[in-house]
Each structure stands twice: as C-alpha cells, then as structure tokens.
Scaffold this active site. Structure first.
Site, mmCIF file in Angstrom:
data_model
loop_
_atom_site.group_PDB
_atom_site.id
_atom_site.type_symbol
_atom_site.label_atom_id
_atom_site.label_comp_id
_atom_site.label_asym_id
_atom_site.label_seq_id
_atom_site.Cartn_x
_atom_site.Cartn_y
_atom_site.Cartn_z
ATOM 1 N N ASP A 99 0.795 -1.057 0.034
ATOM 2 C CA ASP A 99 -0.142 -0.010 0.328
ATOM 3 C C ASP A 99 0.817 1.088 0.081
ATOM 4 O OD1 ASP A 99 -2.753 1.330 0.184
ATOM 5 O OD2 ASP A 99 -3.176 -0.517 1.348
ATOM 6 N N ASP A 211 -3.224 4.480 -2.356
ATOM 7 C CA ASP A 211 -4.464 4.935 -1.452
ATOM 8 C C ASP A 211 -4.908 6.259 -2.013
ATOM 9 O OD1 ASP A 211 -6.194 4.396 0.942
ATOM 10 O OD2 ASP A 211 -5.111 6.212 1.644
ATOM 11 N N GLU A 269 -6.717 3.418 -6.469
ATOM 12 C CA GLU A 269 -7.878 3.972 -5.546
ATOM 13 C C GLU A 269 -8.553 4.816 -5.891
ATOM 14 O OE1 GLU A 269 -9.874 3.436 -1.231
ATOM 15 O OE2 GLU A 269 -8.116 4.322 -1.331
ATOM 16 N N HIS A 343 -11.276 -3.798 2.439
ATOM 17 C CA HIS A 343 -11.087 -3.619 4.249
ATOM 18 C C HIS A 343 -11.879 -2.359 4.513
ATOM 19 C CE1 HIS A 343 -8.444 -0.928 2.028
ATOM 20 N NE2 HIS A 343 -8.145 -0.191 3.195
ATOM 21 N N ASP A 344 -12.540 -1.672 3.432
ATOM 22 C CA ASP A 344 -13.419 -0.590 3.698
ATOM 23 C C ASP A 344 -14.978 -0.752 3.443
ATOM 24 O OD1 ASP A 344 -11.256 1.209 4.549
ATOM 25 O OD2 ASP A 344 -10.893 1.889 2.439
#
Length: 583
Positions: A99, A211, A269, A343-344
C-alpha cells in the site's frame, strides 16, 4: 492492448494484516502469520498479495496514518520479517504489492512535527495551510481563532481543517485530523515520496496499490462548497478528485520511478471517478497507472445519505449497467480490477446475498464470485471472501474499533438519532464488518490467535471457517479454488472480451467471454433468492446442449438443474465444444 504483463494474468489476494493470522499471541496479526499461510494462498490459486499498510503508525486509522515509511510497525514484526516474507514469496513465484499512502501521512511523522512548529521550517510547505476565512496572513497570537478557511468536510466527519496554534494556521486533512494532507505542489514532497518508493521496489516488491491517489491535487483557491440541507461541512470531490495536476504528478512519478522498474504494477484507488476519467489514468500511452479500483458498483445499495445510511433495495439491471460500462469502456484502452469488497466495505455476501442458512449463504458467496470475478480484468479476493465470511452485528458501539464508524455513531446520536437506530446502521455499513479476524478453524478465536484478539471475532466462526469450507465438496473455499485455477488455465479469461447476454433481466447475470478466433465461454448466474426463468439465447442453448460445464453451483449431484429455469443463486460456466467436434 497486449496481454503481456504479469498482473493482467494474476489472481490477487488482499490481506488486512491486523486480522489475518497472529503468531505471537498478542491478538494482532503479523508478517510471520502471512508467511505461514503462503502455501494456503498458493494452493487457493493466488499469484500476488496486496498487503495493507504495515508501516510504523500511531494507528489512528489502523495504519493508514503513517509515521515512518521506512519502518515496519513493531506489532507486525520487523524489517527482517518483511525481507523473509518477500523471499518466501519469491520462492513460490508469488509477488507482493504494498500500500502506498501518500495523499497524507501521520501528524506524528517527522515532517509534520517540524512543519507545525514554525512557518519558516522547510517542512512547513510539505503540507497545506491557511490562516483562516478571509485572512491572507496569520492572526496575532492571543486573538480569537478565526473560522475555518472553507466548509469542506472530512471523510471521517466534521471539518477538513484543524487549527494549529503554534503557527496560527489551519492544516487540511481530508480524513482524520491526525492525517494531514501532503502538499504535492511542493517538488521536495514528490522527490521524498519517489525516494521512498525506490526503497521498497529495491527490496523486491512488485508494485503499489495507491491509496486515494486521485485526491492528491487540490483546488488552490480552496473555495466553499455550495451548502446542502443546512450542513455546516459539505463534501464535493470536484475540488480535490481527478484534477489535471493529478495526472501530471502521476506522469512525473512514472518517468522518475515506475519506468525504471519495468515489472512494477500500480493500481489506483479512485473514488468519484467516471469511466472516461478512469481511461486517462490507465491507458498505456499516458504512462500513469497499470489499473484502477473503481467504486461505482459498491454504491449499488447506498441510501440517499450515502454509505452510512440504511441500505436500499438494489437493482440488478442497474448493477449490470455499471459493470458493463466499465467492461466496455476499458476494453482495449486500459485494465480493470475485479472485486466485490475490501477492508473498507461491508461483506458483499451480506449485501447482495442470502445469509440465512448454510446452503443459501454458500450459494450466495459462489454466485457473487462468479458474477464479478470472471469478467475481464484482474481478480482481487479480499481475505475471508473465499469462505463466505459475513457482516457482524456487535451488541454495542464499544465493540467497534474503526474511526470512521465511531465518528459516524457519535455524530448521528448527537444529531438526534437514537442509539439503537445508529447501531443498526453500524451493523450494516461499518468497515469493521470486513476487519474481524480471519476464521481459520472452529477452534478458540477461530484459530486466529492464542491471545485476546484486537477486535472480537464474528460469533459465526465455528460454522464459517477455512477448515469447514475447504473440506466439503460444496464449500465456498472449494468453489473459489476451482474458479481461480480455471482463470489461470485458459487465456480467454484474460484476453476475451465480455458481452452482456441479459442486460435487462431482473435476476440473471449472463455474459460471454469471446476471443478473436470465435471461441467463447459463457457465465450464467441467478443472483437472486428465487427461481429465475428466461429466454436462453440460441448460442448459449447450443453450447449447453453440446458443450461442457466448467464450473457449477449447485452441482448436478446436489439438485436437478436447468439452464432455462435457474435455481436461486445458481451458477453455470459453460464451454461449447470446439468447432467440428462431436459429443
């Protein structure tokens, strides 16, 4: 667009390290736990891992607030453990994607610690500052704190601005107040980020998941957002998402870093990104990113107030239109990701499926996987999806850990929503739904830890776990393994186009994957809890009569199946016999 890159043919698996596997009994997953499960992932059909942040962090946002980009947080292990993980992955011909969190860092990062002390410090310009509304210069010490520069809202509730008394200024934070946004207009910031990226690539990682990378450029005028519904702070991505300078920054990053590592994969993302803008990020000629995480399909059941609202009934034709837009839009122009959660997000099997009873939960998990992961793009499996893990409904707000969830709950209750109603929304929408520990076995704590887990497990772990789902022929794990290995073994899943065969059907997803030589494979799914009848296209009927079923749920041994009347959550993947063959 040539199909020559490793990441176009790879099956990815996302690991949220705190919740994957704990090997030292402290209740927190660690790098050694990931290394221990590499053979499990390889057997599942995984070629590459996207690892959520393991950098040194105060954990205000569970690692997405980075204090030191060059250190591994001690709760996950050491840099030696990271080097060992990379070596063990290389030995298995697996690749690691890290990440990259560079829209913001932690307020405990050395850069910000220096920046917040003095406006004269060189690091002050590493961040975005403003003296306050209608001010060009900071006000005098001791004078009243001026209003915020504008009415931008933080994604974690409240204002996107935080006051810093030492410099008499506000700093911008699109997320937590402990996550100050970096100033990408400062060349020194960019160069420090590029140096850090080279450090990790030189260690042998294969690339980066970036991210909120489309947020890195902000409107320099910092204008107010038009007020809505009496809101004091308002979201409007026009002022920070997909700005032209973002493309310029990414092209510079490619020139200075990514082009020096030809095998490097990058995936951005990209919230609030339409398909035409997505193409600009991933078209090979533009030299920005390899592929994209787009989010349109994840809003299919959002209520009028967005994610933190009670879900609304979702519409399958609208979902298919969204998927089709991206399949057709990127075809030959760029590369897409295929995923159902991360994960979100709440667990997709709880959003689109039926979770009452083992049979329907399993069928739902399989139907969702086949619907999404057999299109054109690179599939990403989020940990636990391969066993059909579900949402959790903890009994009280004190059981939750996610900052976004806790901020929502506090704000909702303070605005007059009852605690019970706010908790109901949390049960359905919290990011912690995806962050409960991985359920490896029916043993204590699901085999995740011998200690006290950092967040409680879903109470259904004795029934839903890797041991159970991998040992049974109709288990979700068994189906995922078959699907991922099937994708590996035929280039049609990478190179074939994707044609929607039932765009308006309210229950059925059906599409053909086609090669230029005329060969095809058909995917048919009843993504509903009721039997579904339809007029089967002639080519598909012929393929079913004269071909073979590559993948099915339920299997023919479980229940009588028919292509014209599909059972609830039924899956059929059909390959016709080659031209000239006989059955």
């Amino acid at each position: 667009m040539g199909m020559t890159q490793w990441w176009q043919q790879a099956n990815f698996y996302q690991i949220y390290p705190r919740s994957f596997l704990d090997t030292n009994g402290d209740g927190i997953g660690d790098l050694k736990g990931i290394t221990r499960k590499l053979d499990y992932l390889k057997d599942l059909g995984i070629d590459a891992i996207w690892l959520c942040p393991v950098y040194d962090s105060p954990n205000d946002d569970n690692g997405y607030d980075i204090r030191d980009y060059y250190r591994v947080h001690q709760e996950f292990g050491s840099m030696k453990d990271m080097d060992h993980l990379i070596a063990e992955m290389n030995a298995r011909n697996m690749k690691l994607v890290m990440d990259l969190v560079v829209n913001h860092c932690s307020d405990e990062h050395e850069w910000f610690q220096k920046a917040r002390v003095s406006r004269d410090d060189p690091y002050h310009d590493y961040f975005i500052w403003h003296p306050g509304r209608n001010l060009d210069e900071p006000s005098a010490p001791g004078s009243p704190i001026p209003p915020e520069p504008n009415n931008w809202a933080s994604h974690f509730r409240g204002s996107a601005w935080e006051w810093n008394e030492a410099t008499r200024e506000y700093y911008l934070h699109l997320f937590s107040r402990k996550q100050p946004d970096l100033n990408w207009e400062n060349p020194a910031v960019r160069q420090d980020i590029y140096t850090m990226m080279r450090f990790w690539l030189d260690k042998g990682i294969a690339g980066f998941r970036m991210d909120v990378i489309n947020y890195i450029s902000k409107d320099p005028d910092l204008p107010d957002v038009p007020a809505r519904d009496g809101q004091r702070y308002v979201h409007d991505s026009r002022y920070y998402a997909n700005r032209e300078r973002t493309h310029e920054h990414l092209q510079e990053m490619h020139r200075e870093v990514l082009s020096k590592y030809p095998e490097c994969m990058t995936i951005g993302e990209m919230h609030q990104t339409p398909v035409d803008e997505g193409i600009r990020y991933v078209h090979p000629d533009r030299r920005e990113l390899s592929m994209i995480f787009q989010f349109e399909h994840l809003g299919i059941d959002n209520g009028p107030a967005g994610k933190y609202d009670l879900p609304v009934s979702w519409d399958l034709p609208r979902l298919k239109q969204t998927l089709r837009t991206w399949q057709e839009g990127l075809s030959g122009k760029g590369w897409n990701s295929l995923y159902t959660g991360n994960h979100d997000q709440p667990r997709m099997v709880s959003r689109l499926g039926v979770t009452d009873g083992k049979k329907m939960r399993r069928r739902s998990a399989k139907a969702i996987a086949a619907s999404f992961l057999l299109m054109q793009g690179s599939p990403f499996v989020y940990q636990g999806e391969e066993i059909g893990m579900t949402n959790v409904a903890f009994p009280d707000i004190d059981s939750y850990r996610d900052i976004e969830t806790l901020n929502y709950y506090r704000e909702a209750v303070s605005n007059g929503l009852s605690e019970s109603k706010a908790l109901r929304v949390v049960h359905l929408r919290s990011r912690d739904n995806a962050r409960t520990p991985m359920q490896w076995s029916p043993d204590a704590h699901g085999g995740f830890t011998t200690g006290v887990p950092w967040i409680s497990l879903n109470p259904n772990y004795p029934d839903i776990n890797v041991r159970n789902e991998s040992r049974e022929s109709d288990g979700v794990h068994t189906f995922y393994r078959s699907l991922l290995h099937m994708r590996r073994n035929d280039p049609i899943w990478t190179q074939g186009t994707c044609e929607d065969l039932a765009p308006e059907h309210p229950q059925i997803i059906a599409y053909a994957r086609r090669m230029e030589d005329g060969s095809a494979v058909y995917v048919v799914v009843n993504l509903s809890a009721r039997d579904a009848s339809w007029d089967v296209p002639a080519e598909l009927a012929d393929a079913c009569a004269n071909g073979s079923v590559l993948l099915a749920s339920p299997t023919s041994s479980e229940e009588e199946t028919s292509l014209t009347k599909l059972l609830p959550m039924q899956v059929m993947v059909i390959s016709p016999l080659p031209s000239g063959s006989t059955s």
